[in-house]
Design a protein around this motif. Sequence first.
Motif, mmCIF file in Angstrom:
data_model
loop_
_atom_site.group_PDB
_atom_site.id
_atom_site.type_symbol
_atom_site.label_atom_id
_atom_site.label_comp_id
_atom_site.label_asym_id
_atom_site.label_seq_id
_atom_site.Cartn_x
_atom_site.Cartn_y
_atom_site.Cartn_z
ATOM 1 N N SER A 1 77.356 27.625 -11.850
ATOM 2 C CA SER A 1 76.843 28.914 -12.594
ATOM 3 C C SER A 1 75.281 29.227 -12.303
ATOM 4 O O SER A 1 74.867 30.450 -12.687
ATOM 5 C CB SER A 1 77.257 28.779 -14.040
ATOM 6 O OG SER A 1 76.419 27.561 -14.609
ATOM 7 N N CYS A 2 74.562 28.286 -11.959
ATOM 8 C CA CYS A 2 73.044 28.350 -11.950
ATOM 9 C C CYS A 2 72.661 27.871 -10.499
ATOM 10 O O CYS A 2 73.068 28.348 -9.501
ATOM 11 C CB CYS A 2 72.306 27.819 -13.138
ATOM 12 S SG CYS A 2 70.521 28.496 -13.032
ATOM 13 N N ASP A 3 71.806 26.844 -10.395
ATOM 14 C CA ASP A 3 71.482 26.148 -9.259
ATOM 15 C C ASP A 3 71.902 24.541 -8.993
ATOM 16 O O ASP A 3 71.178 24.111 -8.402
ATOM 17 C CB ASP A 3 69.893 26.353 -9.288
ATOM 18 C CG ASP A 3 69.375 25.428 -10.504
ATOM 19 O OD1 ASP A 3 70.156 25.011 -11.378
ATOM 20 O OD2 ASP A 3 68.010 25.336 -10.489
ATOM 21 N N GLY B 1 76.516 33.022 -16.491
ATOM 22 C CA GLY B 1 75.565 32.280 -15.483
ATOM 23 C C GLY B 1 75.074 33.441 -14.410
ATOM 24 O O GLY B 1 75.513 34.659 -14.918
ATOM 25 N N LEU B 2 74.663 33.289 -13.368
ATOM 26 C CA LEU B 2 74.207 33.944 -12.426
ATOM 27 C C LEU B 2 75.320 34.571 -11.792
ATOM 28 O O LEU B 2 76.216 33.720 -11.184
ATOM 29 C CB LEU B 2 73.191 33.478 -11.296
ATOM 30 C CG LEU B 2 72.071 32.865 -11.927
ATOM 31 C CD1 LEU B 2 70.983 32.129 -10.842
ATOM 32 C CD2 LEU B 2 71.089 33.838 -12.383
ATOM 33 N N SER C 1 76.246 33.347 -8.113
ATOM 34 C CA SER C 1 76.318 31.886 -8.194
ATOM 35 C C SER C 1 77.740 31.825 -8.675
ATOM 36 O O SER C 1 78.693 30.812 -8.125
ATOM 37 C CB SER C 1 75.606 31.123 -8.842
ATOM 38 O OG SER C 1 74.111 31.188 -8.509
ATOM 39 N N GLY D 1 69.186 28.084 -19.930
ATOM 40 C CA GLY D 1 69.410 29.589 -20.119
ATOM 41 C C GLY D 1 69.891 29.882 -21.650
ATOM 42 O O GLY D 1 70.138 30.949 -21.983
ATOM 43 N N ASP E 1 73.348 20.585 -15.611
ATOM 44 C CA ASP E 1 74.726 21.103 -15.361
ATOM 45 C C ASP E 1 75.491 20.322 -14.321
ATOM 46 O O ASP E 1 74.870 19.661 -13.656
ATOM 47 C CB ASP E 1 74.394 22.503 -14.398
ATOM 48 C CG ASP E 1 74.064 23.588 -15.519
ATOM 49 O OD1 ASP E 1 74.141 23.381 -16.858
ATOM 50 O OD2 ASP E 1 73.349 24.704 -14.930
#
Length: 343
Positions: A10-12, A91-92, A95, A145, A317
């Motif tokens: 969802s992110c990095d 999330g992004l 991603s 987030g 995460d």
Amino acid sequence: MPIILAIESSCDETAASVYKAVNPNNNLENNILSNIIFSQIDLHKKFGGVIPELASKSHLEKIEPIVACALEKANVTIENIDAIAVTSKPGLPGSLLIGLSFAKALAYSNNKKLIGVNHLEGHIFSACIENNIEFPFLCLTASGGHTALYLVNNYLEYKLLGQTLDDAAGEAFDKVAKLLDLEYPGGPIIEKLAKEVDFKDFFKYKRAMKNSYDFSFSGIKTAVLYDLIKKNYYNLEKKLLNKSLSLKQEVSSSLLSAVADIFDQKLILAFKEFKEIKSVAFVGGVACNNYIRERLKESSINNNKLFFAPNKSYCTDNAAMIAFVAYHKYLDNKFSNFSLDIY
Ligand code: KG4
Ligand code: ZN
């Protein structure tokens, strides 16, 4: 018992995990067979925050080897898997789409069930992965987030009590770290600097929204900025003018004290209203912070509550928390169809 493969992007972090519950009534015996994470921190560090385009490109490169590695480490093949779980939101978008598309393709081509999991549900139940926590419990989720307080009544059943109206707690650490020329992510370095000055509260930044379950962290970041400008330590064009270690330590320590106090105030407020609560869980990336963990543990114990914070690898995460929620969805027959989307 079903074997779940879960994917999180969802992110990095590109992450995959395989989960098999040995005994559904005892989480102490349950098995995370593998929990593989590729963190993109080094990729985003020089920009002081996550660059969405770079994040999705990296997910695309890593997802296949990370999933293969999770299966191999768990000593299973795709044939052994009963369901494929994936973080579908929030999330992004770029991603999320990589993980979701990969999971759908893998499930479809291998004729497996698909289970979409909300990332925040993953964080909420991450404290249960290795603990038997009696319901209902209070869960404070604090990440880069999101920041929210929940009343958790059962697996998959929870009520939002309050959440941030602007920035997340982790975002406040990250943004203040950027002001102070510190590296991304800000949380760990701010904790280290604060420890060097014994977590003293030098500047006493204002604790906002004391009597509400909601949070606000953008004010505290602005308070730090205005205070630095007022003291001629910061200029909006030239940025940080006073680069001394002592200033960085004092700001870090004051910020950490304020965030710990704000969290503590919310818990105390909830203890007064929800007397039936026996436990508190503190989860999300910010729950890696030992100082805040200790403060909240102390306050919980003083109020006769048990305190749980997940192993740190389940705070930031990860896909194990997604697998854990998916396992409970599997038991409840809550499967997704292939129109599962990120919104
Ligand atoms: O849960 P997470 O990995 O990602 C999101 O879902 O956002 O959380 C990342 C956040 C970052 O903002 C980072 O600064 C914060 O968690 N964090 C910390 C610590 N370690 C990570 N914050 C405070 N103290 C720490 N030790
Ligand atoms: Zn998260």
